[in-house]
Write an enzyme that holds these catalytic residues in place. Structure first.
Site, PDB file in Angstrom:
ATOM      1  N   ARG A 285       0.808  -1.223   0.000  1.00  0.00           N
ATOM      2  CA  ARG A 285       0.000   0.000   0.000  1.00  0.00           C
ATOM      3  C   ARG A 285       0.840   1.270   0.000  1.00  0.00           C
ATOM      4  O   ARG A 285       0.516   2.229  -0.692  1.00  0.00           O
ATOM      5  CB  ARG A 285      -0.922  -0.007   1.223  1.00  0.00           C
ATOM      6  CG  ARG A 285      -2.001  -1.034   1.061  1.00  0.00           C
ATOM      7  CD  ARG A 285      -2.928  -1.070   2.237  1.00  0.00           C
ATOM      8  NE  ARG A 285      -3.984  -2.033   1.943  1.00  0.00           N
ATOM      9  CZ  ARG A 285      -4.910  -2.412   2.795  1.00  0.00           C
ATOM     10  NH1 ARG A 285      -4.923  -1.920   4.009  1.00  0.00           N
ATOM     11  NH2 ARG A 285      -5.826  -3.274   2.432  1.00  0.00           N
ATOM     12  N   GLU A 373      -8.375  -1.515  16.527  1.00  0.00           N
ATOM     13  CA  GLU A 373      -7.561  -0.475  15.886  1.00  0.00           C
ATOM     14  C   GLU A 373      -7.100   0.567  16.902  1.00  0.00           C
ATOM     15  O   GLU A 373      -6.147   1.307  16.647  1.00  0.00           O
ATOM     16  CB  GLU A 373      -8.368   0.183  14.747  1.00  0.00           C
ATOM     17  CG  GLU A 373      -7.513   1.005  13.821  1.00  0.00           C
ATOM     18  CD  GLU A 373      -8.257   1.476  12.571  1.00  0.00           C
ATOM     19  OE1 GLU A 373      -9.213   0.804  12.131  1.00  0.00           O
ATOM     20  OE2 GLU A 373      -7.862   2.529  12.029  1.00  0.00           O
TER      21      GLU A 373
HETATM   22  C1  LIG Z   1     -14.206   1.017   4.433  1.00  0.00           C
HETATM   23  C2  LIG Z   1     -13.242   0.152   5.202  1.00  0.00           C
HETATM   24  C3  LIG Z   1     -12.897  -1.108   4.722  1.00  0.00           C
HETATM   25  C4  LIG Z   1     -12.006  -1.924   5.408  1.00  0.00           C
HETATM   26  N1  LIG Z   1     -11.707  -3.164   4.926  1.00  0.00           N
HETATM   27  C5  LIG Z   1     -10.902  -3.995   5.644  1.00  0.00           C
HETATM   28  C6  LIG Z   1     -10.664  -5.340   5.224  1.00  0.00           C
HETATM   29  O1  LIG Z   1     -11.200  -5.790   4.235  1.00  0.00           O
HETATM   30  N2  LIG Z   1      -9.835  -6.116   5.970  1.00  0.00           N
HETATM   31  C7  LIG Z   1      -9.236  -5.665   7.117  1.00  0.00           C
HETATM   32  O2  LIG Z   1      -8.505  -6.402   7.772  1.00  0.00           O
HETATM   33  N3  LIG Z   1      -9.477  -4.393   7.547  1.00  0.00           N
HETATM   34  C8  LIG Z   1     -10.283  -3.567   6.848  1.00  0.00           C
HETATM   35  N4  LIG Z   1     -10.518  -2.294   7.300  1.00  0.00           N
HETATM   36  C9  LIG Z   1      -9.997  -1.919   8.621  1.00  0.00           C
HETATM   37  C10 LIG Z   1     -10.815  -2.641   9.699  1.00  0.00           C
HETATM   38  O3  LIG Z   1     -12.154  -2.730   9.263  1.00  0.00           O
HETATM   39  C11 LIG Z   1     -10.735  -1.928  11.043  1.00  0.00           C
HETATM   40  O4  LIG Z   1      -9.420  -1.688  11.417  1.00  0.00           O
HETATM   41  C12 LIG Z   1     -11.411  -2.755  12.130  1.00  0.00           C
HETATM   42  O5  LIG Z   1     -12.692  -3.179  11.728  1.00  0.00           O
HETATM   43  C13 LIG Z   1     -11.508  -1.939  13.393  1.00  0.00           C
HETATM   44  O6  LIG Z   1     -12.340  -2.609  14.300  1.00  0.00           O
HETATM   45  P1  LIG Z   1     -12.570  -1.959  15.727  1.00  0.00           P
HETATM   46  O7  LIG Z   1     -13.571  -2.811  16.411  1.00  0.00           O
HETATM   47  O8  LIG Z   1     -11.288  -1.693  16.378  1.00  0.00           O
HETATM   48  O9  LIG Z   1     -13.213  -0.521  15.421  1.00  0.00           O
HETATM   49  P2  LIG Z   1     -14.542  -0.116  14.637  1.00  0.00           P
HETATM   50  O10 LIG Z   1     -15.137  -1.236  13.894  1.00  0.00           O
HETATM   51  O11 LIG Z   1     -14.220   1.133  13.895  1.00  0.00           O
HETATM   52  O12 LIG Z   1     -15.565   0.207  15.812  1.00  0.00           O
HETATM   53  C14 LIG Z   1     -15.367   1.292  16.680  1.00  0.00           C
HETATM   54  C15 LIG Z   1     -16.691   1.620  17.343  1.00  0.00           C
HETATM   55  O13 LIG Z   1     -16.448   2.576  18.377  1.00  0.00           O
HETATM   56  C16 LIG Z   1     -17.519   3.504  18.405  1.00  0.00           C
HETATM   57  N5  LIG Z   1     -17.035   4.725  19.039  1.00  0.00           N
HETATM   58  C17 LIG Z   1     -16.050   5.555  18.600  1.00  0.00           C
HETATM   59  N6  LIG Z   1     -15.900   6.573  19.478  1.00  0.00           N
HETATM   60  C18 LIG Z   1     -16.796   6.378  20.480  1.00  0.00           C
HETATM   61  C19 LIG Z   1     -17.128   7.098  21.669  1.00  0.00           C
HETATM   62  N7  LIG Z   1     -16.505   8.243  22.011  1.00  0.00           N
HETATM   63  N8  LIG Z   1     -18.108   6.619  22.455  1.00  0.00           N
HETATM   64  C20 LIG Z   1     -18.771   5.477  22.147  1.00  0.00           C
HETATM   65  N9  LIG Z   1     -18.500   4.764  21.028  1.00  0.00           N
HETATM   66  C21 LIG Z   1     -17.523   5.204  20.229  1.00  0.00           C
HETATM   67  C22 LIG Z   1     -17.884   3.679  16.935  1.00  0.00           C
HETATM   68  O14 LIG Z   1     -19.201   4.154  16.786  1.00  0.00           O
HETATM   69  C23 LIG Z   1     -17.700   2.262  16.391  1.00  0.00           C
HETATM   70  O15 LIG Z   1     -18.902   1.533  16.420  1.00  0.00           O
HETATM   71  C24 LIG Z   1     -11.421  -1.467   6.616  1.00  0.00           C
HETATM   72  C25 LIG Z   1     -11.754  -0.200   7.093  1.00  0.00           C
HETATM   73  C26 LIG Z   1     -12.656   0.609   6.406  1.00  0.00           C
HETATM   74  C27 LIG Z   1     -12.997   1.964   6.966  1.00  0.00           C
END
Ligand SMILES: Cc1cc2nc3c(=O)[nH]c(=O)nc-3n(C[C@H](O)[C@H](O)[C@H](O)COP(=O)(O)OP(=O)(O)OC[C@H]3O[C@@H](n4cnc5c(N)ncnc54)[C@H](O)[C@@H]3O)c2cc1C
Length: 559
Positions: A285, A373
């Protein structure tokens, strides 16, 4: 409103939901809170592509090969202990998800594993058609709903963590639907709030990915690491207009069909930058981002300022077989891939940096854990495709289990007095204000894109710092707001408070790192410098931001 729980999980993406399930299964009472709808905000539900995991389902594989690729991609900065967890425990989570019915694509009964850039063999599982993230989220939502001991609430915007004697004892939140303040007493708190790419103008993020968790953890006393490393996804959709689809949807097309990356003169160009592409999609990337931006700068970009991605050499039948109904959705957008290329350009996509955590996902601050993340370090200076969902699931599961262990026999230490300052932000009305917070968010996004984007210089970064400081001064210490349901002025103010703090850290860390490494490219300091093979940590000390360099090897050895 006041809530009492053993474990508070903030954020219900893949990491938060897996954490909630793991903690509840280990006997803890869990409160799963999200500023959006449960399991439908953030990145996980948006991801359409793949999950990297050494299942060896089709080609022989072992987690150590996955780890070697992850470390190589991280350009010397990977926290090998976290990366090892990601790679070693990924298969268990992916197989558990399989048993829960996620529906990984299969060939001859085996989970299909696709090739992706930076991996030494086909290692990426997915759900057809472009349905990986939605399927992962739906599956976890179903398991959350079936698991006893999990209470959940959407519309809960967590504003600050609460501490007593240096320990995190809960949080203060704003209930968006009513405007009511919420206090949450918890014996352990897991921050699973995802990344920060909303700070950038062109991003693949949802509106609630503005770096909240980094700011929450930092203000609670936890250090952040590798904050300068923002990953730009090279082939984010640019033109023609595409409605209702993920801007990074072209990656799965490339996994399956290759595709040709061409400049405005319709020539292949990546070999000019050291990585020839012969339609097999091998370029990483950071290199692809670099190559596209340099072609545009040299006047060889596509009409809207990117590169062409062409599948014109693929037959209609091959496209239909690979992407089924997606081809109809493209047709509704007047895109026929057999007849035209699309234009693509880099887009802010993922953040390698985050909160420093140990192998139990505990931070330096007692009672505060982190997952997904929001964790920093596992991917070093550059993340491999597919590692982020694996990271979310593995770290989420670990954080949940560790939190449940911590709360056993523990008493609530939450004191209302400790919540007062944060409650003030939720309830206070700073009075009449002509602050245009929407415009301020736009200014911040433009500044980050133009000055703290994929290619940085001292001059650009210094300008960005000035703008961020001016915005922070204009924002002031007290929010404007009307206390009504969905109080947008207050929500924007709270978002900007976090976003400006996090943007400042990204900028400062980028200014300090006088070299180019992975996703951090300094035009005034090309190339990697051995002395900079260190991680940078950021802390708040007495309200002041302090950056330090930490030797990578020493960190690994110490843990
Ligand atoms: C469009 C897109 C496509 C992607 N495709 C891939 C892929 O194919 N393969 C891969 O490995 N990775 C991919 N990624 C990266 C991957 O999806 C993310 O890194 C991963 O899903 C993060 O998961 P998470 O649970 O840490 O955070 P998230 O799924 O982002 O969830 C975080 C949650 O925290 C909540 N939140 C945030 N701040 C607050 C607050 N102050 N109070 C309460 N709630 C809060 C949000 O509303 C959200 O629901 C992609 C990312 C994007 C944006």
């Amino acid at each position: 409103m006041h809530v009492e729980t053993d474990v508070l999980v903030i954020g219900s993406g893949g990491a938060g939901m897996y954490a909630a399930i793991a903690a509840a299964r280990a006997g803890a009472q869990v409160f799963l809170a999200d500023r959006s709808l449960i399991g439908r905000g953030g990145a996980t539900v948006m991801a359409q592509m793949t999950v990297a995991v050494a299942l060896g389902a089709q080609t022989p594989d072992h987690w150590s090969h996955h780890l070697a690729d992850t470390i190589r991609a991280g350009r010397g900065l990977t926290d090998e202990r976290l990366a090892r967890l990601l790679c070693e425990e990924g298969p268990e989570c992916i197989l558990e998800m399989d048993r829960w019915g996620v529906g990984w694509a299969r060939q001859d009964g085996h989970i299909t594993q696709a090739m992706a850039p930076g991996h030494d063999r086909p290692r990426c599982a997915y759900v057809d058609f472009l349905n990986t993230g939605p399927a992962v989220s739906k599956t976890l939502r179903t398991v959350v709903n079936k698991t006893a001991g999990i209470r959940k609430a959407g519309d809960i915007l967590v504003v600050d963590l609460v501490r007593h004697d240096g320990e995190v004892t809960g949080a203060v939140a704003l209930h968006l639907g009513s405007g009511a303040p919420v206090t949450i007493a918890a014996k352990a708190t897991i921050v699973a709030t995802g990344g920060l790419t909303r700070l950038y103008r062109r991003n693949s993020a949802s509106a609630n990915m503005g770096g909240d968790g980094y700011a929450l953890a930092l203000r609670a006393g936890a250090p952040l690491v590798d904050m300068e490393f923002v990953q730009f996804f090279p082939i984010g959709h640019l033109a023609p207009r595409l409605i209702g689809m993920d801007p990074i949807m072209w990656d799965p097309f490339r996994y399956k069909l290759g595709g040709r990356l061409l400049n405005g003169e319709r020539q292949e160009f990546t070999s000019r930058y050291g990585t020839p592409e012969d339609g097999k999609y091998v370029i990483t990337r950071d290199l692809a981002t670099y190559a596209i931006i340099k072609e545009v700068e040299a006047g060889r970009g596509s009409p809207h300022g990117g590169a062409y991605l062409s599948f014109e050499h693929c037959s209609a039948a091959a496209l239909r077989e690979a992407f089924g109904p997606v081809i109809d959705r493209l047709a509704a957008n007047h895109i026929d891939l057999t007849k035209m290329p699309v234009e693509v350009a880099p887009i802010a996509h993922y953040h390698m940096g985050g909160v420093v955590a140990d192998a139990r996902m505990e931070t330096e601050v007692p009672g505060l854990l982190v997952a997904g993340e929001a964790v920093g370090g596992a991917n070093g200076a550059n993340r491999l495709s597919g590692n982020a969902i694996t990271e979310a699931l593995v770290f989420g599961r670990r954080a949940g289990a560790s939190a449940a262990e911590r709360v056993r026999g523990q008493r609530q230490a939450f004191r209302p007095a400790d919540a007062r300052a944060a409650l003030d932000l939720v309830t206070a009305d700073g009075g009449p204000s002509d602050l245009n917070t929407a415009a301020m968010i736009q200014t911040l996004q433009a500044t980050m894109a133009d000055e703290v984007g994929p290619f940085r210089t001292q001059a650009k970064l210094t300008r960005a710092r000035t703008t961020i400081d001016e915005l922070a001064a204009a924002l002031g210490e007290r929010p404007a707001g009307d206390g009504q349901p969905f109080d947008m002025r207050r929500i924007d103010w709270l978002d900007l408070r976090n976003a400006l703090l996090v943007a400042r850290i990204v900028t400062e860390a980028a200014l300090k790192r006088a070299e180019s490494r992975g996703a951090h490219q300094r035009e005034d300091f090309p190339g990697m410098v051995p002395e900079w093979q260190v991680n940078q940590t950021a802390r708040l000390r007495g309200g002041r931001l302090v950056l330090s360099s930490v030797p990578v090897a020493a960190e690994v050895a110490a843990q």
